[in-house]
Every structure is written in C-alpha cells, then in structure tokens.
Scaffold this motif. Sequence first.
Motif, PDB file in Angstrom:
ATOM      1  N   THR A 106       0.858  -1.183   0.000  1.00 41.96           N
ATOM      2  CA  THR A 106       0.000   0.000   0.000  1.00 41.96           C
ATOM      3  C   THR A 106       0.891   1.229   0.000  1.00 41.96           C
ATOM      4  OG1 THR A 106      -1.811  -1.084   1.193  1.00 41.96           O
ATOM      5  CG2 THR A 106      -1.754   1.308   1.226  1.00 41.96           C
ATOM      6  N   ASP A 107       0.877   1.971  -1.091  1.00 36.68           N
ATOM      7  CA  ASP A 107       1.696   3.180  -1.175  1.00 36.68           C
ATOM      8  C   ASP A 107       1.056   4.354  -0.442  1.00 36.68           C
ATOM      9  OD1 ASP A 107       3.387   1.674  -2.698  1.00 36.68           O
ATOM     10  OD2 ASP A 107       2.948   2.663  -4.608  1.00 36.68           O
ATOM     11  N   ASP A 108      -0.277   4.336  -0.328  1.00 32.14           N
ATOM     12  CA  ASP A 108      -0.969   5.458   0.311  1.00 32.14           C
ATOM     13  C   ASP A 108      -2.312   4.967   0.845  1.00 32.14           C
ATOM     14  OD1 ASP A 108      -2.172   7.832   1.080  1.00 32.14           O
ATOM     15  OD2 ASP A 108      -1.458   8.956  -0.662  1.00 32.14           O
ATOM     16  N   PHE A 109      -2.443   4.868   2.160  1.00 32.90           N
ATOM     17  CA  PHE A 109      -3.689   4.382   2.758  1.00 32.90           C
ATOM     18  C   PHE A 109      -4.864   5.329   2.508  1.00 32.90           C
ATOM     19  CE2 PHE A 109      -1.059   1.536   5.468  1.00 32.90           C
ATOM     20  CZ  PHE A 109      -1.761   0.358   5.223  1.00 32.90           C
ATOM     21  N   ARG A 110      -4.600   6.564   2.143  1.00 23.68           N
ATOM     22  CA  ARG A 110      -5.684   7.487   1.839  1.00 23.68           C
ATOM     23  C   ARG A 110      -6.427   7.083   0.578  1.00 23.68           C
ATOM     24  NH1 ARG A 110      -2.154  12.882   1.922  1.00 23.68           N
ATOM     25  NH2 ARG A 110      -0.994  11.475   0.536  1.00 23.68           N
ATOM     26  N   ARG A 111      -5.770   6.285  -0.259  1.00 25.91           N
ATOM     27  CA  ARG A 111      -6.384   5.841  -1.515  1.00 25.91           C
ATOM     28  C   ARG A 111      -6.689   4.338  -1.509  1.00 25.91           C
ATOM     29  NH1 ARG A 111      -2.135   9.370  -3.041  1.00 25.91           N
ATOM     30  NH2 ARG A 111      -2.891  11.304  -3.958  1.00 25.91           N
ATOM     31  N   GLU A 112      -6.505   3.696  -0.371  1.00 21.18           N
ATOM     32  CA  GLU A 112      -6.681   2.240  -0.273  1.00 21.18           C
ATOM     33  C   GLU A 112      -8.158   1.872  -0.105  1.00 21.18           C
ATOM     34  OE1 GLU A 112      -6.293  -1.122  -0.836  1.00 21.18           O
ATOM     35  OE2 GLU A 112      -4.211  -0.500  -0.400  1.00 21.18           O
ATOM     36  N   THR A 113      -8.631   0.914  -0.909  1.00 18.50           N
ATOM     37  CA  THR A 113     -10.048   0.500  -0.844  1.00 18.50           C
ATOM     38  C   THR A 113     -10.224  -0.948  -0.403  1.00 18.50           C
ATOM     39  OG1 THR A 113     -10.016  -0.122  -3.200  1.00 18.50           O
ATOM     40  CG2 THR A 113     -10.691   2.141  -2.650  1.00 18.50           C
ATOM     41  N   ARG A 114      -9.150  -1.717  -0.280  1.00 14.95           N
ATOM     42  CA  ARG A 114      -9.295  -3.146   0.053  1.00 14.95           C
ATOM     43  C   ARG A 114      -9.731  -3.364   1.503  1.00 14.95           C
ATOM     44  NH1 ARG A 114      -3.465  -5.013  -2.117  1.00 14.95           N
ATOM     45  NH2 ARG A 114      -3.040  -2.860  -1.418  1.00 14.95           N
ATOM     46  N   TRP A 115      -9.306  -2.490   2.403  1.00 11.77           N
ATOM     47  CA  TRP A 115      -9.627  -2.648   3.826  1.00 11.77           C
ATOM     48  C   TRP A 115     -10.112  -1.307   4.355  1.00 11.77           C
ATOM     49  CZ3 TRP A 115      -4.330  -2.804   2.285  1.00 11.77           C
ATOM     50  CH2 TRP A 115      -3.939  -4.035   1.720  1.00 11.77           C
ATOM     51  N   PRO A 116     -11.342  -0.953   4.103  1.00 10.83           N
ATOM     52  CA  PRO A 116     -11.818   0.407   4.433  1.00 10.83           C
ATOM     53  C   PRO A 116     -11.726   0.765   5.908  1.00 10.83           C
ATOM     54  CG  PRO A 116     -13.637  -1.053   3.799  1.00 10.83           C
ATOM     55  CD  PRO A 116     -12.378  -1.764   3.436  1.00 10.83           C
ATOM     56  N   SER A 117     -12.119  -0.135   6.787  1.00 15.05           N
ATOM     57  CA  SER A 117     -12.086   0.182   8.220  1.00 15.05           C
ATOM     58  C   SER A 117     -10.652   0.323   8.710  1.00 15.05           C
ATOM     59  CB  SER A 117     -12.817  -0.906   9.018  1.00 15.05           C
ATOM     60  OG  SER A 117     -14.178  -0.967   8.665  1.00 15.05           O
ATOM     61  N   TYR A 118      -9.814  -0.627   8.340  1.00 19.48           N
ATOM     62  CA  TYR A 118      -8.411  -0.596   8.785  1.00 19.48           C
ATOM     63  C   TYR A 118      -7.683   0.618   8.209  1.00 19.48           C
ATOM     64  CZ  TYR A 118      -3.507  -1.954   9.223  1.00 19.48           C
ATOM     65  OH  TYR A 118      -2.165  -1.966   9.496  1.00 19.48           O
ATOM     66  N   SER A 119      -7.883   0.888   6.927  1.00 19.99           N
ATOM     67  CA  SER A 119      -7.167   1.991   6.276  1.00 19.99           C
ATOM     68  C   SER A 119      -7.502   3.329   6.911  1.00 19.99           C
ATOM     69  CB  SER A 119      -7.497   2.016   4.779  1.00 19.99           C
ATOM     70  OG  SER A 119      -7.046   0.828   4.147  1.00 19.99           O
ATOM     71  N   ALA A 120      -8.758   3.510   7.275  1.00 23.15           N
ATOM     72  CA  ALA A 120      -9.135   4.756   7.948  1.00 23.15           C
ATOM     73  C   ALA A 120      -8.513   4.841   9.338  1.00 23.15           C
ATOM     74  CB  ALA A 120     -10.663   4.847   8.043  1.00 23.15           C
TER      75      ALA A 120
END
Length: 239
Positions: A106-120
């Motif tokens: 994951t280069d940028d969690f702000r743009r990550e959609t695979r794990w929405p709860s975790y990424s936020a």
Amino acid sequence: MRGTRAGKLPLVSQPRPQDLAHKMAELARSVAVPRTTEDIFAEVTKAAVELIPGADAAGILLIRKGGKFESHAGTTDLPHRLDELQHRFQEGPCMDAALAEVVVRTDDFRRETRWPSYSAAVQEFGVFSGLSFRLYTKDRTAGALNLFGFQPTEWDADRQTIGTVLAAHAAAAILSSQQGEQLQSALMSRDRIGQAKGIIMERFGIDDIQAFDMLRQLSQEGNAKLVDVVQRVIDTRGR
C-alpha cells in the motif's frame, strides 16, 4: 508529519550496496549461531527499518491455528497496535500477507479501498503506507513481516526484494524452532517408551521386542495412543 503534494511521493535515498551486503552477511551468520526465535525476529525487524527506505516501523505478526494473533519484535509498540486493529476488524494487509498473498503493498492508505475500516484507522496513528511479506511457514502457523511508513511511500522493486530476503530469514527461524520442538518431543517419547519396556521386561521376564509388541497390542486393543499406554505403564512402577 510533513505532507506531500498530491500525486507525488517523497524521495528517499536508497541504501548503499555495501551496507546492504554487510547487513545480509550479519543475518546469514546469525542463523548459524544458537539464538532464540525472538532474537532473530528482532534482528530482522531492526534490519528492515535500517535497510528499507520509507519503513519507519516494523514487526512480525503470527496467526496460530484457531485465529490467535501474536505480535513479535516490533521496533516500536505501533506494529502491535496495528495488529490489534486487524484482529478487531478482521481485515488488513498483514492478515492478507500471512494467510494468502506473498507481498501486499500500500503506497498510500488514503487511496486504499481493500480494507476500508483498517485503512481509515491507521491514518489516526500517522501511518500512510505499508508493505507486508508472507513468511513461508507451514502447519499451524501463518505469519507476515510488516513495514509501516509515516508518509506515502512508493514501495519499489528494490525495497520489495530486500523485504523478501528478510522475511525468508524470519521464516527460517520459525521452521527451525518447530523442528527443534518436534525433535525434543520425539526424544522424550523415545525415553518414556524405553522406561515402559524396561518395566514390562522385568515384570514378565520377556525381551525387548516382546515388550514393545505388548505395548503396541495394548494400544490397538484399547484404542489408545501408544504414548498414553506407555505413560500408564510407567505410572504402575512400584505398585
């Protein structure tokens, strides 16, 4: 944390080839010297932060049979806290690497959609990038070497190659530990079988082979494990 302009990731320097070679040689030698699994894990996570640009923290997640999470060798307490998040949400890159994928980036969690709860959630900890490597473990243990960055980071091929090598060292430590435990268990079982045979030989005046055949027959007829029959015989000593 310093921000970066949208669409651009920060520039970070690559490790010098001689530094990388020196660290890899140290790790290779450490495998041959008696060390605990935890010691080797700590060496691997420390090396990951030293050698991989953009990695600000590192840790190892093991998932045991039954879904038990174990955090090991975190360079700070951050990896453990992020493991707890993944356990709570039942999603995240470290889980995916441990159970399915070889490398999860994951280069940028702000743009990550695979794990929405975790990424936020990780962004609240100041984490904006991550790189996880599956440990090549087997049987009842799955695991991953996990790196976390405080800035969006382009995890390029060089970084992934270094991480893959380090993950292999961590995996070797796990496998060595498992083999050692299995060997110790086998030696203990052999010792107990010898004790039980000696008791039967003395009690019934029979030889070594006949004593073992008797133990095996008791196991089959009683539908019990041989080690359990052996222990019951040992427990009768002196009666």
